[in-house]
Write a protein that holds these residues in place. Structure first.
Motif, PDB file in Angstrom:
ATOM      1  N   LYS A 365       4.633  -1.968  50.562  1.00  0.00           N
ATOM      2  CA  LYS A 365       3.795  -0.779  50.748  1.00  0.00           C
ATOM      3  C   LYS A 365       4.127  -0.073  52.066  1.00  0.00           C
ATOM      4  O   LYS A 365       4.351   1.134  52.102  1.00  0.00           O
ATOM      5  N   SER A 366       4.149  -0.856  53.152  1.00  0.00           N
ATOM      6  CA  SER A 366       4.454  -0.241  54.453  1.00  0.00           C
ATOM      7  C   SER A 366       5.884   0.289  54.474  1.00  0.00           C
ATOM      8  O   SER A 366       6.166   1.289  55.143  1.00  0.00           O
ATOM      9  N   THR A 367       6.760  -0.371  53.739  1.00  0.00           N
ATOM     10  CA  THR A 367       8.143   0.096  53.662  1.00  0.00           C
ATOM     11  C   THR A 367       8.183   1.466  53.008  1.00  0.00           C
ATOM     12  O   THR A 367       8.886   2.370  53.467  1.00  0.00           O
ATOM     13  N   THR A 406      -2.423   4.118  59.805  1.00  0.00           N
ATOM     14  CA  THR A 406      -2.071   2.729  59.485  1.00  0.00           C
ATOM     15  C   THR A 406      -3.276   1.815  59.681  1.00  0.00           C
ATOM     16  O   THR A 406      -4.341   2.248  60.095  1.00  0.00           O
ATOM     17  N   GLN A 407      -3.070   0.539  59.381  1.00  0.00           N
ATOM     18  CA  GLN A 407      -4.185  -0.413  59.505  1.00  0.00           C
ATOM     19  C   GLN A 407      -4.606  -0.561  60.954  1.00  0.00           C
ATOM     20  O   GLN A 407      -5.750  -0.857  61.231  1.00  0.00           O
ATOM     21  N   GLU A 408      -3.672  -0.388  61.855  1.00  0.00           N
ATOM     22  CA  GLU A 408      -4.031  -0.495  63.259  1.00  0.00           C
ATOM     23  C   GLU A 408      -3.570   0.736  64.004  1.00  0.00           C
ATOM     24  O   GLU A 408      -2.642   0.690  64.797  1.00  0.00           O
ATOM     25  N   LEU A 486      -1.916   6.856  53.838  1.00  0.00           N
ATOM     26  CA  LEU A 486      -2.881   5.929  54.442  1.00  0.00           C
ATOM     27  C   LEU A 486      -2.439   4.512  54.107  1.00  0.00           C
ATOM     28  O   LEU A 486      -2.498   4.097  52.955  1.00  0.00           O
ATOM     29  N   ASP A 487      -1.933   3.801  55.112  1.00  0.00           N
ATOM     30  CA  ASP A 487      -1.391   2.461  54.870  1.00  0.00           C
ATOM     31  C   ASP A 487      -2.435   1.413  55.258  1.00  0.00           C
ATOM     32  O   ASP A 487      -2.655   1.164  56.432  1.00  0.00           O
ATOM     33  N   GLU A 488      -3.088   0.833  54.262  1.00  0.00           N
ATOM     34  CA  GLU A 488      -4.120  -0.193  54.477  1.00  0.00           C
ATOM     35  C   GLU A 488      -5.148   0.228  55.530  1.00  0.00           C
ATOM     36  O   GLU A 488      -5.399  -0.527  56.466  1.00  0.00           O
ATOM     37  N   PRO A 489      -5.747   1.400  55.375  1.00  0.00           N
ATOM     38  CA  PRO A 489      -6.694   1.832  56.424  1.00  0.00           C
ATOM     39  C   PRO A 489      -7.912   0.924  56.503  1.00  0.00           C
ATOM     40  O   PRO A 489      -8.604   0.907  57.512  1.00  0.00           O
TER      41      PRO A 489
HETATM   42 MG   LIG Z   1       1.798  -3.298  55.066  1.00  0.00          MG
END
Ligand SMILES: [Mg+2]
Ligand SMILES: Nc1ncnc2c1ncn2[C@@H]1O[C@H](COP(=O)(O)OP(=O)(O)O)[C@@H](O)[C@H]1O
Length: 536
Positions: A365-367, A406-408, A486-489
Protein backbone atom coordinates in the motif's frame (compact mmCIF):
# COMPACT_ATOMS: atom_id res chain seq x y z
CA UNK A 1 37.17 9.57 -2.24
CA UNK A 2 34.93 11.64 -4.48
CA UNK A 3 32.52 12.94 -1.92
CA UNK A 4 34.94 14.87 0.25
CA UNK A 5 36.89 16.43 -2.58
CA UNK A 6 36.33 20.10 -2.09
CA UNK A 7 35.16 22.25 -4.93
CA UNK A 8 36.91 25.18 -6.59
CA UNK A 9 37.98 27.86 -4.21
CA UNK A 10 38.39 25.69 -1.16
CA UNK A 11 41.45 24.16 -2.77
CA UNK A 12 43.55 27.28 -2.48
CA UNK A 13 42.53 27.68 1.14
CA UNK A 14 43.72 24.15 1.82
CA UNK A 15 46.89 24.91 -0.12
CA UNK A 16 47.42 28.03 1.96
CA UNK A 17 46.89 26.07 5.17
CA UNK A 18 49.44 23.52 3.97
CA UNK A 19 51.93 26.28 3.16
CA UNK A 20 51.41 27.91 6.55
CA UNK A 21 51.75 24.54 8.26
CA UNK A 22 54.99 23.81 6.43
CA UNK A 23 56.22 27.31 7.25
CA UNK A 24 55.42 26.77 10.95
CA UNK A 25 57.02 23.33 11.11
CA UNK A 26 59.91 24.52 8.95
CA UNK A 27 60.43 27.46 11.30
CA UNK A 28 60.63 25.04 14.23
CA UNK A 29 63.31 23.00 12.49
CA UNK A 30 65.16 26.06 11.23
CA UNK A 31 65.00 27.58 14.71
CA UNK A 32 66.83 24.63 16.17
CA UNK A 33 69.34 24.52 13.29
CA UNK A 34 70.18 28.22 13.44
CA UNK A 35 70.29 28.18 17.25
CA UNK A 36 72.71 25.26 17.13
CA UNK A 37 74.85 27.15 14.62
CA UNK A 38 74.64 30.39 16.59
CA UNK A 39 75.58 28.91 19.95
CA UNK A 40 78.54 26.97 18.64
CA UNK A 41 79.76 29.85 16.51
CA UNK A 42 79.30 32.32 19.36
CA UNK A 43 81.33 30.06 21.65
CA UNK A 44 84.37 30.87 19.53
CA UNK A 45 83.76 34.59 20.28
CA UNK A 46 83.93 35.96 16.75
CA UNK A 47 83.12 39.64 16.05
CA UNK A 48 79.45 40.11 16.85
CA UNK A 49 78.67 41.35 13.36
CA UNK A 50 79.25 37.87 11.91
CA UNK A 51 76.48 36.62 14.18
CA UNK A 52 73.94 39.31 13.31
CA UNK A 53 72.21 37.39 10.49
CA UNK A 54 71.87 34.27 12.63
CA UNK A 55 70.54 36.28 15.58
CA UNK A 56 67.88 37.89 13.40
CA UNK A 57 67.08 34.52 11.85
CA UNK A 58 66.60 32.91 15.28
CA UNK A 59 64.18 35.68 16.25
CA UNK A 60 62.34 35.48 12.93
CA UNK A 61 61.95 31.71 13.12
CA UNK A 62 60.85 31.92 16.76
CA UNK A 63 58.14 34.45 15.99
CA UNK A 64 57.31 32.87 12.61
CA UNK A 65 56.64 29.50 14.17
CA UNK A 66 53.77 30.89 16.25
CA UNK A 67 52.38 33.18 13.59
CA UNK A 68 52.41 30.53 10.87
CA UNK A 69 50.85 27.98 13.22
CA UNK A 70 48.05 30.45 13.90
CA UNK A 71 47.50 31.07 10.18
CA UNK A 72 47.52 27.33 9.53
CA UNK A 73 44.85 26.69 12.17
CA UNK A 74 42.70 29.57 11.00
CA UNK A 75 42.81 28.86 7.28
CA UNK A 76 42.78 25.09 7.73
CA UNK A 77 39.67 25.14 9.91
CA UNK A 78 37.99 27.60 7.60
CA UNK A 79 38.64 25.35 4.62
CA UNK A 80 37.67 22.14 6.44
CA UNK A 81 34.38 23.63 7.64
CA UNK A 82 33.64 24.77 4.10
CA UNK A 83 34.20 21.23 2.84
CA UNK A 84 31.98 19.96 5.65
CA UNK A 85 29.26 22.42 4.64
CA UNK A 86 29.47 21.34 1.01
CA UNK A 87 29.34 17.69 1.98
CA UNK A 88 26.35 18.27 4.23
CA UNK A 89 24.56 20.14 1.45
CA UNK A 90 25.24 17.29 -0.97
CA UNK A 91 23.97 14.75 1.53
CA UNK A 92 20.84 16.74 2.25
CA UNK A 93 20.16 17.08 -1.45
CA UNK A 94 20.64 13.37 -1.84
CA UNK A 95 18.50 12.49 1.19
CA UNK A 96 15.69 14.64 -0.12
CA UNK A 97 15.57 12.44 -3.21
CA UNK A 98 16.18 9.16 -1.40
CA UNK A 99 14.24 9.48 1.81
CA UNK A 100 10.69 9.07 0.48
CA UNK A 101 11.27 5.89 -1.51
CA UNK A 102 14.90 4.94 -1.79
CA UNK A 103 16.03 4.05 1.72
CA UNK A 104 15.23 0.58 2.85
CA UNK A 105 13.04 0.90 5.92
CA UNK A 106 15.36 -0.90 8.32
CA UNK A 107 18.04 1.69 7.68
CA UNK A 108 15.98 4.82 8.24
CA UNK A 109 16.10 4.53 12.02
CA UNK A 110 19.75 4.88 12.86
CA UNK A 111 20.54 6.61 9.62
CA UNK A 112 20.29 10.20 10.79
CA UNK A 113 22.16 9.75 14.06
CA UNK A 114 24.91 7.90 12.28
CA UNK A 115 25.09 10.35 9.39
CA UNK A 116 25.67 13.30 11.68
CA UNK A 117 28.67 11.57 13.25
CA UNK A 118 29.91 10.15 9.98
CA UNK A 119 29.80 13.43 8.13
CA UNK A 120 31.85 15.11 10.85
CA UNK A 121 34.66 12.77 9.86
CA UNK A 122 35.21 15.22 6.99
CA UNK A 123 36.72 17.62 9.53
CA UNK A 124 38.99 14.96 10.96
CA UNK A 125 40.06 13.92 7.49
CA UNK A 126 41.37 17.36 6.57
CA UNK A 127 42.46 18.76 9.92
CA UNK A 128 43.86 15.72 11.65
CA UNK A 129 44.88 13.41 8.83
CA UNK A 130 45.63 15.10 5.51
CA UNK A 131 47.09 18.41 6.71
CA UNK A 132 49.38 17.10 9.49
CA UNK A 133 50.64 14.25 7.33
CA UNK A 134 51.25 16.55 4.36
CA UNK A 135 53.00 19.11 6.56
CA UNK A 136 55.12 16.40 8.16
CA UNK A 137 55.98 14.91 4.78
CA UNK A 138 57.07 18.22 3.23
CA UNK A 139 58.98 19.41 6.30
CA UNK A 140 60.70 16.09 6.92
CA UNK A 141 61.73 15.86 3.26
CA UNK A 142 63.13 19.40 3.33
CA UNK A 143 65.02 18.67 6.57
CA UNK A 144 66.46 15.47 5.12
CA UNK A 145 67.50 17.39 2.01
CA UNK A 146 69.18 20.09 4.07
CA UNK A 147 71.10 17.62 6.22
CA UNK A 148 72.05 15.57 3.15
CA UNK A 149 73.62 18.72 1.72
CA UNK A 150 75.80 18.99 4.81
CA UNK A 151 76.55 15.27 4.99
CA UNK A 152 74.73 12.75 2.74
CA UNK A 153 75.07 9.90 5.26
CA UNK A 154 73.41 12.00 7.99
CA UNK A 155 70.56 12.78 5.58
CA UNK A 156 70.12 9.06 4.97
CA UNK A 157 70.08 8.33 8.71
CA UNK A 158 67.35 10.91 9.30
CA UNK A 159 65.38 9.52 6.35
CA UNK A 160 65.51 6.08 7.94
CA UNK A 161 64.38 7.48 11.30
CA UNK A 162 61.46 9.28 9.66
CA UNK A 163 60.46 6.15 7.80
CA UNK A 164 60.42 4.09 11.00
CA UNK A 165 58.54 6.81 12.89
CA UNK A 166 55.86 6.96 10.21
CA UNK A 167 55.36 3.23 9.62
CA UNK A 168 56.56 0.99 12.43
CA UNK A 169 55.53 3.29 15.29
CA UNK A 170 51.91 3.73 14.14
CA UNK A 171 51.65 -0.01 13.51
CA UNK A 172 52.96 -0.82 16.98
CA UNK A 173 50.75 1.66 18.82
CA UNK A 174 47.58 1.23 16.76
CA UNK A 175 46.63 -2.11 18.26
CA UNK A 176 47.25 -1.29 21.90
CA UNK A 177 45.55 2.08 21.45
CA UNK A 178 42.44 0.57 19.87
CA UNK A 179 42.05 -1.98 22.66
CA UNK A 180 42.66 0.64 25.35
CA UNK A 181 40.12 2.97 23.76
CA UNK A 182 37.45 0.25 23.77
CA UNK A 183 38.15 -0.59 27.42
CA UNK A 184 37.99 3.06 28.47
CA UNK A 185 34.65 3.68 26.82
CA UNK A 186 33.04 0.57 28.29
CA UNK A 187 34.45 1.32 31.76
CA UNK A 188 33.19 4.90 31.49
CA UNK A 189 29.73 3.61 30.64
CA UNK A 190 29.81 1.32 33.65
CA UNK A 191 30.76 4.14 36.02
CA UNK A 192 28.01 6.35 34.60
CA UNK A 193 25.42 3.60 34.98
CA UNK A 194 26.61 2.91 38.51
CA UNK A 195 26.38 6.57 39.45
CA UNK A 196 22.85 6.88 38.10
CA UNK A 197 21.74 3.77 39.92
CA UNK A 198 23.30 4.91 43.17
CA UNK A 199 21.48 8.23 42.95
CA UNK A 200 18.15 6.67 42.05
CA UNK A 201 18.27 4.05 44.77
CA UNK A 202 19.88 6.21 47.47
CA UNK A 203 16.83 6.16 49.76
CA UNK A 204 16.49 2.36 49.70
CA UNK A 205 20.20 1.86 50.08
CA UNK A 206 20.31 4.00 53.20
CA UNK A 207 17.15 2.42 54.55
CA UNK A 208 18.62 -1.07 54.22
CA UNK A 209 21.97 -0.02 55.62
CA UNK A 210 23.69 -1.11 52.43
CA UNK A 211 25.75 2.03 51.87
CA UNK A 212 29.09 0.29 52.32
CA UNK A 213 28.31 -2.42 49.78
CA UNK A 214 27.15 0.09 47.19
CA UNK A 215 30.18 2.29 47.71
CA UNK A 216 32.44 -0.72 47.40
CA UNK A 217 30.95 -1.72 44.06
CA UNK A 218 31.17 1.91 42.96
CA UNK A 219 34.85 2.16 43.77
CA UNK A 220 35.44 -1.14 42.03
CA UNK A 221 34.07 0.17 38.74
CA UNK A 222 35.92 3.44 39.28
CA UNK A 223 39.16 1.54 39.77
CA UNK A 224 38.48 -0.36 36.56
CA UNK A 225 38.07 2.92 34.68
CA UNK A 226 41.27 4.33 36.18
CA UNK A 227 43.16 1.19 35.15
CA UNK A 228 41.78 1.38 31.62
CA UNK A 229 42.71 5.05 31.37
CA UNK A 230 46.21 4.30 32.63
CA UNK A 231 46.62 1.69 29.93
CA UNK A 232 45.33 4.11 27.31
CA UNK A 233 47.75 6.80 28.49
CA UNK A 234 50.47 4.19 28.51
CA UNK A 235 49.89 3.33 24.85
CA UNK A 236 49.86 7.02 23.91
CA UNK A 237 53.07 7.44 25.91
CA UNK A 238 54.59 4.44 24.18
CA UNK A 239 53.94 6.07 20.81
CA UNK A 240 55.62 9.28 21.95
CA UNK A 241 58.56 7.45 23.45
CA UNK A 242 59.14 5.44 20.28
CA UNK A 243 59.01 8.64 18.25
CA UNK A 244 61.57 10.33 20.48
CA UNK A 245 63.68 7.19 20.24
CA UNK A 246 63.67 7.39 16.43
CA UNK A 247 64.53 11.06 16.42
CA UNK A 248 67.14 10.58 19.13
CA UNK A 249 68.60 7.74 17.09
CA UNK A 250 68.93 10.10 14.12
CA UNK A 251 70.65 12.63 16.36
CA UNK A 252 73.12 10.04 17.62
CA UNK A 253 73.67 8.91 14.03
CA UNK A 254 74.48 12.53 13.15
CA UNK A 255 76.96 12.59 16.01
CA UNK A 256 78.71 9.41 14.94
CA UNK A 257 78.62 10.08 11.20
CA UNK A 258 79.73 13.70 11.62
CA UNK A 259 82.56 12.57 13.81
CA UNK A 260 83.72 9.94 11.32
CA UNK A 261 83.56 12.47 8.52
CA UNK A 262 85.65 14.84 10.65
CA UNK A 263 83.04 17.55 10.66
CA UNK A 264 83.46 19.99 13.52
CA UNK A 265 82.19 23.27 14.82
CA UNK A 266 78.84 24.77 13.94
CA UNK A 267 77.97 22.36 11.12
CA UNK A 268 78.53 19.46 13.49
CA UNK A 269 76.09 20.98 15.98
CA UNK A 270 73.53 21.44 13.23
CA UNK A 271 73.88 17.77 12.21
CA UNK A 272 73.36 16.57 15.77
CA UNK A 273 70.62 18.92 16.95
CA UNK A 274 68.39 19.46 13.90
CA UNK A 275 66.88 15.95 13.85
CA UNK A 276 65.51 16.58 17.36
CA UNK A 277 63.14 19.22 15.97
CA UNK A 278 61.46 16.50 13.93
CA UNK A 279 59.88 15.02 17.07
CA UNK A 280 57.32 17.84 17.02
CA UNK A 281 56.80 17.69 13.29
CA UNK A 282 56.18 13.93 13.23
CA UNK A 283 54.22 13.87 16.48
CA UNK A 284 50.83 13.95 14.73
CA UNK A 285 51.56 11.14 12.28
CA UNK A 286 50.83 8.05 14.44
CA UNK A 287 47.56 9.62 15.62
CA UNK A 288 46.69 10.52 12.03
CA UNK A 289 47.34 6.95 10.93
CA UNK A 290 44.95 5.65 13.58
CA UNK A 291 42.32 8.25 12.85
CA UNK A 292 42.55 7.54 9.12
CA UNK A 293 41.09 4.08 9.73
CA UNK A 294 38.07 5.48 11.55
CA UNK A 295 37.60 8.31 9.03
CA UNK A 296 37.71 5.86 6.14
CA UNK A 297 34.95 3.75 7.65
CA UNK A 298 32.76 6.79 8.34
CA UNK A 299 33.19 8.37 4.95
CA UNK A 300 32.67 5.00 3.30
CA UNK A 301 29.21 4.85 4.87
CA UNK A 302 28.42 8.37 3.70
CA UNK A 303 29.61 7.49 0.20
CA UNK A 304 27.43 4.40 0.17
CA UNK A 305 24.43 6.59 0.85
CA UNK A 306 25.40 9.03 -1.89
CA UNK A 307 25.90 6.17 -4.31
CA UNK A 308 22.58 4.42 -3.70
CA UNK A 309 20.61 4.45 -6.95
CA UNK A 310 18.17 7.27 -7.52
CA UNK A 311 14.63 6.02 -6.99
CA UNK A 312 13.22 8.46 -9.54
CA UNK A 313 14.62 9.96 -12.71
CA UNK A 314 13.36 13.37 -13.70
CA UNK A 315 12.45 13.52 -17.41
CA UNK A 316 14.91 15.39 -19.65
CA UNK A 317 12.06 17.27 -21.35
CA UNK A 318 9.15 17.39 -18.94
CA UNK A 319 5.68 17.81 -20.39
CA UNK A 320 3.42 20.56 -19.03
CA UNK A 321 0.93 19.55 -16.36
CA UNK A 322 -2.30 18.37 -18.05
CA UNK A 323 -5.58 20.01 -17.08
CA UNK A 324 -7.60 16.90 -16.24
CA UNK A 325 -7.38 15.05 -12.94
CA UNK A 326 -8.32 11.51 -13.96
CA UNK A 327 -5.75 9.02 -12.66
CA UNK A 328 -5.14 5.61 -14.21
CA UNK A 329 -2.76 2.90 -13.06
CA UNK A 330 -1.90 0.49 -15.87
CA UNK A 331 -0.16 -2.86 -15.38
CA UNK A 332 2.02 -1.40 -12.67
CA UNK A 333 5.04 -3.39 -11.55
CA UNK A 334 7.18 -1.90 -8.77
CA UNK A 335 9.50 -3.15 -6.04
CA UNK A 336 12.77 -2.84 -4.20
CA UNK A 337 16.01 -4.67 -4.87
CA UNK A 338 15.31 -8.07 -6.39
CA UNK A 339 11.71 -8.26 -5.24
CA UNK A 340 8.59 -6.96 -6.89
CA UNK A 341 6.03 -5.69 -4.41
CA UNK A 342 3.27 -5.00 -6.91
CA UNK A 343 2.95 -6.71 -10.28
CA UNK A 344 0.32 -6.02 -12.91
CA UNK A 345 -1.84 -3.67 -10.85
CA UNK A 346 -4.41 -1.68 -12.82
CA UNK A 347 -6.73 0.90 -11.32
CA UNK A 348 -9.07 3.58 -12.55
CA UNK A 349 -9.44 6.67 -10.39
CA UNK A 350 -11.55 9.30 -12.17
CA UNK A 351 -11.46 12.87 -10.86
CA UNK A 352 -13.49 13.21 -7.68
CA UNK A 353 -13.83 9.44 -7.07
CA UNK A 354 -13.24 7.57 -3.80
CA UNK A 355 -10.99 4.53 -4.01
CA UNK A 356 -10.31 2.36 -0.99
CA UNK A 357 -7.32 0.07 -1.38
CA UNK A 358 -6.92 -2.58 1.26
CA UNK A 359 -4.49 -5.35 1.92
CA UNK A 360 -2.55 -6.77 4.81
CA UNK A 361 0.58 -5.13 6.12
CA UNK A 362 3.40 -5.52 3.62
CA UNK A 363 1.09 -5.91 0.63
CA UNK A 364 2.43 -2.75 -1.00
CA UNK A 365 0.00 0.00 0.00
CA UNK A 366 2.69 2.49 0.99
CA UNK A 367 4.64 1.48 -2.09
CA UNK A 368 1.67 2.40 -4.26
CA UNK A 369 1.37 5.72 -2.42
CA UNK A 370 5.05 6.39 -3.15
CA UNK A 371 4.49 5.70 -6.86
CA UNK A 372 1.47 8.02 -6.97
CA UNK A 373 3.59 10.74 -5.32
CA UNK A 374 6.38 10.01 -7.79
CA UNK A 375 8.76 9.17 -4.94
CA UNK A 376 9.32 5.82 -6.62
CA UNK A 377 9.52 4.78 -10.26
CA UNK A 378 7.52 1.90 -11.75
CA UNK A 379 9.54 -0.99 -13.17
CA UNK A 380 6.88 -1.57 -15.77
CA UNK A 381 3.48 -0.15 -16.55
CA UNK A 382 2.40 3.42 -16.02
CA UNK A 383 0.48 5.85 -13.90
CA UNK A 384 -1.39 8.29 -16.13
CA UNK A 385 -2.68 11.70 -15.13
CA UNK A 386 -5.24 12.79 -17.72
CA UNK A 387 -3.51 10.43 -20.15
CA UNK A 388 0.02 11.72 -19.46
CA UNK A 389 2.53 9.30 -17.95
CA UNK A 390 3.77 10.59 -14.59
CA UNK A 391 7.27 9.63 -15.74
CA UNK A 392 7.04 12.49 -18.25
CA UNK A 393 6.19 15.05 -15.59
CA UNK A 394 8.49 16.64 -13.04
CA UNK A 395 8.12 15.16 -9.56
CA UNK A 396 7.29 18.55 -8.05
CA UNK A 397 4.55 19.07 -10.63
CA UNK A 398 3.04 15.71 -9.79
CA UNK A 399 3.15 16.60 -6.10
CA UNK A 400 1.36 19.87 -6.80
CA UNK A 401 -1.60 17.69 -7.81
CA UNK A 402 -1.24 14.70 -5.50
CA UNK A 403 -1.04 15.24 -1.73
CA UNK A 404 -0.20 12.65 0.90
CA UNK A 405 -1.34 12.05 4.46
CA UNK A 406 0.49 9.20 6.18
CA UNK A 407 0.01 7.24 9.38
CA UNK A 408 2.57 9.40 11.09
CA UNK A 409 2.33 12.77 9.45
CA UNK A 410 5.17 14.87 10.72
CA UNK A 411 4.12 17.68 12.97
CA UNK A 412 6.89 20.21 13.61
CA UNK A 413 7.86 21.42 17.06
CA UNK A 414 6.34 24.85 16.64
CA UNK A 415 2.93 26.55 16.80
CA UNK A 416 -0.23 25.30 15.14
CA UNK A 417 -0.10 28.36 12.90
CA UNK A 418 3.45 27.66 11.68
CA UNK A 419 2.58 24.02 11.10
CA UNK A 420 -0.26 25.06 8.84
CA UNK A 421 1.62 27.85 7.08
CA UNK A 422 4.14 25.26 5.92
CA UNK A 423 1.59 24.14 3.33
CA UNK A 424 0.82 27.63 2.08
CA UNK A 425 3.04 30.42 3.37
CA UNK A 426 1.45 33.80 3.87
CA UNK A 427 -2.24 32.90 3.94
CA UNK A 428 -4.61 34.74 6.25
CA UNK A 429 -5.73 33.46 9.65
CA UNK A 430 -9.23 33.18 8.24
CA UNK A 431 -8.05 30.56 5.78
CA UNK A 432 -6.17 28.73 8.53
CA UNK A 433 -9.35 28.60 10.63
CA UNK A 434 -11.35 27.41 7.62
CA UNK A 435 -8.96 24.54 7.08
CA UNK A 436 -9.00 23.70 10.79
CA UNK A 437 -12.81 23.66 10.87
CA UNK A 438 -13.01 21.51 7.75
CA UNK A 439 -10.59 19.07 9.42
CA UNK A 440 -12.88 19.25 12.48
CA UNK A 441 -10.15 20.66 14.65
CA UNK A 442 -11.47 24.24 14.78
CA UNK A 443 -13.43 23.93 18.02
CA UNK A 444 -10.50 22.27 19.75
CA UNK A 445 -8.04 24.98 18.72
CA UNK A 446 -10.48 27.74 19.59
CA UNK A 447 -10.69 26.42 23.15
CA UNK A 448 -6.91 26.47 23.58
CA UNK A 449 -5.75 29.52 25.55
CA UNK A 450 -3.14 30.39 22.92
CA UNK A 451 -5.29 29.43 19.93
CA UNK A 452 -3.28 29.28 16.71
CA UNK A 453 -0.13 30.16 18.64
CA UNK A 454 -0.29 27.01 20.76
CA UNK A 455 2.99 25.14 20.62
CA UNK A 456 2.43 21.50 19.73
CA UNK A 457 5.63 20.10 21.24
CA UNK A 458 8.16 17.72 19.80
CA UNK A 459 6.52 15.56 17.10
CA UNK A 460 3.24 17.13 18.20
CA UNK A 461 3.52 15.47 21.61
CA UNK A 462 1.00 17.84 23.18
CA UNK A 463 -1.72 16.67 20.78
CA UNK A 464 -3.55 13.36 20.86
CA UNK A 465 -3.04 10.98 17.94
CA UNK A 466 -6.36 11.97 16.39
CA UNK A 467 -5.69 15.69 16.81
CA UNK A 468 -2.28 15.32 15.23
CA UNK A 469 -3.78 13.60 12.19
CA UNK A 470 -6.44 16.28 11.92
CA UNK A 471 -3.79 19.01 12.06
CA UNK A 472 -1.87 17.25 9.31
CA UNK A 473 -5.09 16.91 7.33
CA UNK A 474 -5.88 20.61 7.75
CA UNK A 475 -2.41 21.29 6.38
CA UNK A 476 -3.12 19.04 3.41
CA UNK A 477 -6.41 20.83 2.77
CA UNK A 478 -4.61 24.18 2.81
CA UNK A 479 -2.10 22.88 0.30
CA UNK A 480 -5.15 22.31 -1.91
CA UNK A 481 -4.18 19.22 -3.87
CA UNK A 482 -6.72 17.70 -6.25
CA UNK A 483 -5.86 14.12 -5.38
CA UNK A 484 -5.51 13.10 -1.73
CA UNK A 485 -3.60 9.92 -0.99
CA UNK A 486 -4.33 8.82 2.58
CA UNK A 487 -1.94 6.08 3.69
CA UNK A 488 -3.28 4.39 6.85
CA UNK A 489 -4.43 7.67 8.40
CA UNK A 490 -6.17 5.70 11.19
CA UNK A 491 -3.24 3.41 11.97
CA UNK A 492 -2.45 4.69 15.45
CA UNK A 493 -6.03 5.55 16.43
CA UNK A 494 -8.61 3.53 18.30
CA UNK A 495 -11.63 2.37 16.37
CA UNK A 496 -14.00 5.16 17.35
CA UNK A 497 -11.50 7.96 16.71
CA UNK A 498 -10.49 6.35 13.43
CA UNK A 499 -14.09 6.08 12.24
CA UNK A 500 -14.77 9.73 13.10
CA UNK A 501 -11.59 10.85 11.36
CA UNK A 502 -12.43 8.99 8.14
CA UNK A 503 -15.96 10.34 8.19
CA UNK A 504 -14.56 13.88 8.36
CA UNK A 505 -11.77 13.23 5.86
CA UNK A 506 -14.19 12.06 3.20
CA UNK A 507 -16.62 14.89 3.92
CA UNK A 508 -13.92 17.58 3.79
CA UNK A 509 -12.35 16.18 0.63
CA UNK A 510 -15.31 17.44 -1.39
CA UNK A 511 -14.69 17.37 -5.15
CA UNK A 512 -11.18 15.98 -4.72
CA UNK A 513 -10.18 12.44 -5.56
CA UNK A 514 -9.51 10.39 -2.42
CA UNK A 515 -7.30 7.31 -2.50
CA UNK A 516 -7.46 5.65 0.90
CA UNK A 517 -4.93 2.93 1.61
CA UNK A 518 -5.84 0.96 4.71
CA UNK A 519 -5.86 -2.47 6.22
CA UNK A 520 -8.97 -1.54 8.21
CA UNK A 521 -11.55 -0.88 5.44
CA UNK A 522 -14.34 -1.54 7.94
CA UNK A 523 -13.72 1.94 9.39
CA UNK A 524 -14.81 3.61 6.13
CA UNK A 525 -18.28 5.10 6.68
CA UNK A 526 -20.98 3.05 4.98
CA UNK A 527 -22.52 5.97 3.09
CA UNK A 528 -19.33 6.78 1.15
CA UNK A 529 -19.66 5.42 -2.41
CA UNK A 530 -16.34 3.86 -3.16
CA UNK A 531 -14.42 1.48 -5.34
CA UNK A 532 -12.77 -1.23 -3.25
CA UNK A 533 -9.50 -2.77 -4.40
CA UNK A 534 -7.73 -5.53 -2.56
CA UNK A 535 -3.98 -6.05 -2.73
CA UNK A 536 -2.64 -9.43 -1.68
MG1 LIG B 1 2.19 1.07 4.80
N1 LIG C 1 12.37 1.29 0.97
C1 LIG C 1 12.20 -0.04 0.93
N2 LIG C 1 13.23 -0.84 0.59
C2 LIG C 1 13.07 -2.18 0.51
N3 LIG C 1 11.91 -2.83 0.75
C3 LIG C 1 10.85 -2.08 1.10
C4 LIG C 1 10.94 -0.66 1.21
N4 LIG C 1 9.72 -0.19 1.58
C5 LIG C 1 8.93 -1.27 1.69
N5 LIG C 1 9.59 -2.40 1.40
C6 LIG C 1 9.03 -3.76 1.37
O1 LIG C 1 8.00 -3.78 0.41
C7 LIG C 1 6.90 -4.52 0.86
C8 LIG C 1 5.66 -3.65 0.85
O2 LIG C 1 5.80 -2.63 1.80
P1 LIG C 1 4.73 -1.48 1.98
O3 LIG C 1 4.43 -0.90 0.66
O4 LIG C 1 5.23 -0.58 3.02
O5 LIG C 1 3.47 -2.30 2.48
P2 LIG C 1 2.20 -1.78 3.29
O6 LIG C 1 2.18 -0.30 3.26
O7 LIG C 1 1.06 -2.42 2.57
O8 LIG C 1 2.33 -2.33 4.67
C9 LIG C 1 7.27 -5.01 2.23
O9 LIG C 1 7.71 -6.34 2.11
C10 LIG C 1 8.39 -4.13 2.68
O10 LIG C 1 9.27 -4.81 3.51
Amino acid sequence: MRLVLPEGRVWWRLGLALLAGVAAAGSAVALLATSAWLITTAAAQPPVLTLMVAIVAVRAFGVGRGVFRYVERLVGHDAAYRVLGETRARITGRLEKLAPGGLSSQRKGDLLARLVLDVDAVLDLWLRVVLPVAVAAVTATATIGLLALLLPAAGAAVALAVLVACTVVPLLTAQTAARAERNVSSARGEVAANATETLLTAADVVAFNAVDDVLKSFSASDAKLAAAERRSAWSAGLGNALLVLCVGGASVAGLVLGNTANITGAVFAVLVLTPLALADVLGGVPAAAQLAIRVRASLGRVQELLDSPEPVHEPANALPLPAGRDLKVKHLRVGYGDDDVLDGLSLDMPAGSRVVITGPSGSGKSTLAAVLMRFLEPRAGQVLLDGVDLAQLEGDQVRSVVGLLTQESHVFDTSIRENLLLAKPGVSDLQLWKALYRARLGVFVEKLPDGLNTMVGEHGARLSGGERQRLAFARLLLADRDVLVLDEPTEHLDEETGRALLEDLFAAAGRRTVVLLTHRPELVPAHVPRQLVCLT
